[in-house]
Design a protein around this motif. Structure first.
Motif, mmCIF file in Angstrom:
data_model
loop_
_atom_site.group_PDB
_atom_site.id
_atom_site.type_symbol
_atom_site.label_atom_id
_atom_site.label_comp_id
_atom_site.label_asym_id
_atom_site.label_seq_id
_atom_site.Cartn_x
_atom_site.Cartn_y
_atom_site.Cartn_z
ATOM 1 N N ARG A 20 -38.227 70.254 11.457
ATOM 2 C CA ARG A 20 -37.508 71.434 11.942
ATOM 3 C C ARG A 20 -37.937 72.684 11.176
ATOM 4 N N GLU A 24 -39.340 76.056 12.912
ATOM 5 C CA GLU A 24 -38.656 77.335 12.747
ATOM 6 C C GLU A 24 -39.519 78.327 11.975
ATOM 7 N N ARG A 52 -29.828 83.054 14.830
ATOM 8 C CA ARG A 52 -29.701 81.613 15.021
ATOM 9 C C ARG A 52 -30.453 80.855 13.933
ATOM 10 N N HIS A 55 -28.801 81.565 10.320
ATOM 11 C CA HIS A 55 -27.511 80.891 10.162
ATOM 12 C C HIS A 55 -27.692 79.382 10.063
ATOM 13 N N GLY A 56 -28.538 78.827 10.902
ATOM 14 C CA GLY A 56 -28.763 77.386 10.890
ATOM 15 C C GLY A 56 -29.382 76.898 9.596
ATOM 16 N N ALA A 60 -27.769 74.380 6.622
ATOM 17 C CA ALA A 60 -28.270 73.005 6.536
ATOM 18 C C ALA A 60 -29.231 72.742 5.384
#
Length: 118
Positions: A20, A24, A52, A55-56, A60
């Motif tokens: 991920r 990203e 998005r 914040h993600g 995480a």
């Protein structure tokens, strides 16, 4: 579930998270190229995508041991809260560049030194 099974499960999740991060990172690089010059305005879809991602990652990254990524994502999120002022001051561009650097370091580190958080 045994401790070894928990560890292996966590490592699989962490590997997916690193994948991920790579996706990203590529998206952030594209968004950075879309940023307007000094006096320009961000398109709403660009602003939404940045929000998005920031914040993600802020939420995480620490779970998987990537605290620097989380810190840099929080920095981008803070800059975006100042919208026009942030764009004019270059805060968003600088925050994206710092986050990209942190993502590069996190992806390069891979999983070699990762352990299950206690």
């Amino acid at each position: 579930m045994t401790p070894q099974e928990k560890y292996e499960s966590f490592m699989r999740l962490q590997l997916r998270f690193v994948e991920r991060l790579r996706r990203e990172r590529a998206e952030l690089q594209g968004l950075l190229a879309e940023l307007p010059g000094h006096q320009g305005q961000l398109a709403l879809d660009t602003l939404a995508a940045l929000g998005r991602i920031a914040h993600g990652l802020a939420g995480a990254a620490g779970t998987f041991g990537f605290h620097s990524v989380g810190d840099m994502a929080c920095g981008l999120d803070r800059c975006m809260k100042h919208d026009r002022v942030a764009i004019e001051s270059g805060c968003i561009r600088q925050a994206i560049q710092r986050l990209l650097q942190s993502l590069d370091e996190a992806c390069a580190a891979g999983l070699a030194s990762r352990t299950i958080p206690r």
